[in-house]
Motif scaffolding. Structure first.
Motif, PDB file in Angstrom:
ATOM      1  N   THR A   1       9.886  50.419   5.081  1.00  0.00           N
ATOM      2  CA  THR A   1       8.669  50.971   4.475  1.00  0.00           C
ATOM      3  C   THR A   1       8.066  52.114   5.298  1.00  0.00           C
ATOM      4  O   THR A   1       6.971  52.572   4.997  1.00  0.00           O
ATOM      5  N   THR A   2       8.775  52.569   6.327  1.00  0.00           N
ATOM      6  CA  THR A   2       8.257  53.647   7.169  1.00  0.00           C
ATOM      7  C   THR A   2       8.061  54.914   6.334  1.00  0.00           C
ATOM      8  O   THR A   2       8.989  55.364   5.663  1.00  0.00           O
ATOM      9  N   PRO A   3       6.871  55.509   6.359  1.00  0.00           N
ATOM     10  CA  PRO A   3       6.645  56.743   5.597  1.00  0.00           C
ATOM     11  C   PRO A   3       7.543  57.884   6.072  1.00  0.00           C
ATOM     12  O   PRO A   3       7.973  57.929   7.218  1.00  0.00           O
ATOM     13  N   THR A   4       7.803  58.823   5.173  1.00  0.00           N
ATOM     14  CA  THR A   4       8.626  59.995   5.493  1.00  0.00           C
ATOM     15  C   THR A   4       7.967  60.817   6.591  1.00  0.00           C
ATOM     16  O   THR A   4       6.753  60.974   6.608  1.00  0.00           O
ATOM     17  N   GLN A   5       8.794  61.350   7.470  1.00  0.00           N
ATOM     18  CA  GLN A   5       8.369  62.224   8.570  1.00  0.00           C
ATOM     19  C   GLN A   5       7.256  61.624   9.409  1.00  0.00           C
ATOM     20  O   GLN A   5       6.220  62.247   9.631  1.00  0.00           O
ATOM     21  N   THR A   6       7.465  60.441   9.899  1.00  0.00           N
ATOM     22  CA  THR A   6       6.505  59.765  10.758  1.00  0.00           C
ATOM     23  C   THR A   6       6.834  60.050  12.213  1.00  0.00           C
ATOM     24  O   THR A   6       7.993  59.962  12.616  1.00  0.00           O
ATOM     25  N   ASP A   7       5.830  60.423  12.985  1.00  0.00           N
ATOM     26  CA  ASP A   7       6.003  60.600  14.425  1.00  0.00           C
ATOM     27  C   ASP A   7       5.327  59.434  15.130  1.00  0.00           C
ATOM     28  O   ASP A   7       4.177  59.097  14.838  1.00  0.00           O
ATOM     29  N   LEU A   8       6.046  58.839  16.057  1.00  0.00           N
ATOM     30  CA  LEU A   8       5.542  57.718  16.823  1.00  0.00           C
ATOM     31  C   LEU A   8       5.415  58.154  18.272  1.00  0.00           C
ATOM     32  O   LEU A   8       6.401  58.569  18.885  1.00  0.00           O
ATOM     33  N   LEU A   9       4.211  58.111  18.791  1.00  0.00           N
ATOM     34  CA  LEU A   9       3.971  58.430  20.188  1.00  0.00           C
ATOM     35  C   LEU A   9       4.166  57.149  20.993  1.00  0.00           C
ATOM     36  O   LEU A   9       3.555  56.122  20.687  1.00  0.00           O
ATOM     37  N   VAL A  10       5.030  57.196  21.992  1.00  0.00           N
ATOM     38  CA  VAL A  10       5.314  56.036  22.821  1.00  0.00           C
ATOM     39  C   VAL A  10       4.748  56.299  24.210  1.00  0.00           C
ATOM     40  O   VAL A  10       5.128  57.268  24.866  1.00  0.00           O
ATOM     41  N   ARG A  11       3.801  55.440  24.621  1.00  0.00           N
ATOM     42  CA  ARG A  11       3.222  55.564  25.957  1.00  0.00           C
ATOM     43  C   ARG A  11       3.877  54.513  26.842  1.00  0.00           C
ATOM     44  O   ARG A  11       3.951  53.345  26.494  1.00  0.00           O
ATOM     45  N   LEU A  12       4.360  54.959  27.983  1.00  0.00           N
ATOM     46  CA  LEU A  12       4.988  54.079  28.964  1.00  0.00           C
ATOM     47  C   LEU A  12       4.014  53.868  30.109  1.00  0.00           C
ATOM     48  O   LEU A  12       3.634  54.820  30.790  1.00  0.00           O
ATOM     49  N   TRP A  13       3.582  52.615  30.311  1.00  0.00           N
ATOM     50  CA  TRP A  13       2.710  52.279  31.437  1.00  0.00           C
ATOM     51  C   TRP A  13       3.616  51.882  32.598  1.00  0.00           C
ATOM     52  O   TRP A  13       4.364  50.914  32.501  1.00  0.00           O
ATOM     53  N   LEU A  14       3.574  52.626  33.682  1.00  0.00           N
ATOM     54  CA  LEU A  14       4.447  52.438  34.834  1.00  0.00           C
ATOM     55  C   LEU A  14       3.693  51.684  35.916  1.00  0.00           C
ATOM     56  O   LEU A  14       2.558  52.022  36.234  1.00  0.00           O
ATOM     57  N   SER A  15       4.337  50.667  36.493  1.00  0.00           N
ATOM     58  CA  SER A  15       3.640  49.857  37.488  1.00  0.00           C
ATOM     59  C   SER A  15       4.618  49.175  38.434  1.00  0.00           C
ATOM     60  O   SER A  15       5.815  49.101  38.178  1.00  0.00           O
ATOM     61  N   ASP A  16       4.063  48.677  39.531  1.00  0.00           N
ATOM     62  CA  ASP A  16       4.774  47.813  40.467  1.00  0.00           C
ATOM     63  C   ASP A  16       3.722  46.980  41.181  1.00  0.00           C
ATOM     64  O   ASP A  16       3.037  47.452  42.091  1.00  0.00           O
ATOM     65  N   ALA A  17       3.579  45.729  40.750  1.00  0.00           N
ATOM     66  CA  ALA A  17       2.550  44.841  41.298  1.00  0.00           C
ATOM     67  C   ALA A  17       2.754  44.574  42.779  1.00  0.00           C
ATOM     68  O   ALA A  17       1.791  44.329  43.511  1.00  0.00           O
ATOM     69  N   ALA A  18       4.000  44.651  43.258  1.00  0.00           N
ATOM     70  CA  ALA A  18       4.291  44.354  44.666  1.00  0.00           C
ATOM     71  C   ALA A  18       3.594  45.316  45.621  1.00  0.00           C
ATOM     72  O   ALA A  18       3.288  44.956  46.758  1.00  0.00           O
ATOM     73  N   VAL A  19       3.324  46.541  45.166  1.00  0.00           N
ATOM     74  CA  VAL A  19       2.682  47.538  46.042  1.00  0.00           C
ATOM     75  C   VAL A  19       1.334  48.005  45.486  1.00  0.00           C
ATOM     76  O   VAL A  19       0.730  48.942  46.012  1.00  0.00           O
ATOM     77  N   GLY A  20       0.861  47.386  44.400  1.00  0.00           N
ATOM     78  CA  GLY A  20      -0.425  47.770  43.830  1.00  0.00           C
ATOM     79  C   GLY A  20      -0.392  49.054  43.022  1.00  0.00           C
ATOM     80  O   GLY A  20      -1.426  49.690  42.815  1.00  0.00           O
ATOM     81  N   TYR A  21       0.768  49.441  42.532  1.00  0.00           N
ATOM     82  CA  TYR A  21       0.918  50.661  41.731  1.00  0.00           C
ATOM     83  C   TYR A  21       0.660  50.318  40.269  1.00  0.00           C
ATOM     84  O   TYR A  21       1.443  49.608  39.637  1.00  0.00           O
ATOM     85  N   THR A  22      -0.472  50.774  39.730  1.00  0.00           N
ATOM     86  CA  THR A  22      -0.825  50.498  38.335  1.00  0.00           C
ATOM     87  C   THR A  22      -1.494  51.716  37.721  1.00  0.00           C
ATOM     88  O   THR A  22      -1.920  52.626  38.423  1.00  0.00           O
ATOM     89  N   GLY A  23      -1.599  51.704  36.418  1.00  0.00           N
ATOM     90  CA  GLY A  23      -2.377  52.727  35.714  1.00  0.00           C
ATOM     91  C   GLY A  23      -1.695  54.059  35.544  1.00  0.00           C
ATOM     92  O   GLY A  23      -2.303  55.004  35.068  1.00  0.00           O
ATOM     93  N   ASP A  24      -0.423  54.178  35.906  1.00  0.00           N
ATOM     94  CA  ASP A  24       0.286  55.443  35.695  1.00  0.00           C
ATOM     95  C   ASP A  24       0.989  55.380  34.346  1.00  0.00           C
ATOM     96  O   ASP A  24       1.388  54.312  33.886  1.00  0.00           O
ATOM     97  N   TYR A  25       1.151  56.506  33.703  1.00  0.00           N
ATOM     98  CA  TYR A  25       1.725  56.511  32.368  1.00  0.00           C
ATOM     99  C   TYR A  25       2.478  57.809  32.107  1.00  0.00           C
ATOM    100  O   TYR A  25       2.309  58.804  32.796  1.00  0.00           O
ATOM    101  N   ASP A  26       3.325  57.755  31.094  1.00  0.00           N
ATOM    102  CA  ASP A  26       4.059  58.917  30.617  1.00  0.00           C
ATOM    103  C   ASP A  26       4.283  58.717  29.121  1.00  0.00           C
ATOM    104  O   ASP A  26       4.059  57.622  28.608  1.00  0.00           O
ATOM    105  N   TYR A  27       4.715  59.761  28.412  1.00  0.00           N
ATOM    106  CA  TYR A  27       4.861  59.715  26.960  1.00  0.00           C
ATOM    107  C   TYR A  27       6.183  60.308  26.508  1.00  0.00           C
ATOM    108  O   TYR A  27       6.764  61.155  27.180  1.00  0.00           O
ATOM    109  N   PHE A  28       6.622  59.887  25.325  1.00  0.00           N
ATOM    110  CA  PHE A  28       7.633  60.615  24.568  1.00  0.00           C
ATOM    111  C   PHE A  28       7.393  60.328  23.091  1.00  0.00           C
ATOM    112  O   PHE A  28       6.648  59.416  22.733  1.00  0.00           O
TER     113      PHE A  28
END
Length: 176
Positions: free
Chosen positions: A133-160
């Motif tokens: 049922t996906t509409p024609t010509q749909t763009d999906l923005l994907v946000r990647l939340w990057l983290s590593d709890a072992a060193v306290g690395y949180t809140g970084d992100y990237d997109y495609f």
């Protein structure tokens, strides 16, 4: 140090905005040169590329099909012993949408990734499915939340962006 290393060091040591009306869309915050020069550790895992491989051989996800998305991550600063990526789907206005509507995706665990040098990159694969049922010509923005709890690395992100259900005809799907 390279220009990219310096840029990532400045980005990773920014001070968080006190009032961020749209978190995840306004950058990392306010540049803090003092922190860039003095912080003992800084982390910066970035999405280097996202290659979409559909079963019909193009870079679109067609309605009712699943595409493989190969992600290449590059680490520019300190080592990450247990890097993780959480995947968030966004609509055209940047608002989160829940998986299971028109799309579904898988999540990934990267694991250890070294600092810039021989062990600086890691690949991962996710799968994106567009339902019938996906509409024609749909763009999906994907946000990647990057983290590593072992060193306290949180809140970084990237997109495609994933393009779904093209408006043109394809021989295998439309001439059956």
């Amino acid at each position: 140090a390279s220009n990219r290393w310096a840029m990532e060091r400045l980005r990773a040591t920014c001070d968080t905005l006190a009032s961020d009306p749209k978190p995840g869309f306004n950058g990392r915050g306010i540049i803090n040169v003092y922190r860039a020069l003095t912080d003992a550790h800084a982390y910066s895992l970035r999405l280097d590329s996202a290659t979409i491989l559909s079963d019909s051989g193009n870079s679109w996800v067609e309605s009712g099909h699943t595409a493989q998305v190969k992600l290449l991550f590059r680490n520019y600063l300190d080592s990450l012993p247990d890097a993780n990526v959480s995947i968030e789907l966004l609509d055209a206005q940047g608002n989160p949408i829940s998986p299971g509507g028109h799309f579904s995706v898988s999540t990934i665990h990267i694991g250890p990734i070294g600092p810039i040098g021989p062990m600086q990159s890691s690949t991962a694969t996710i799968f994106v499915t567009a339902d019938s049922t996906t509409p024609t010509q749909t763009d999906l923005l994907v946000r990647l939340w990057l983290s590593d709890a072992a060193v306290g690395y949180t809140g970084d992100y990237d997109y495609f962006v994933v393009h779904a259900n093209p408006a043109y005809l394809t021989l295998p799907n439309n001439l059956a």
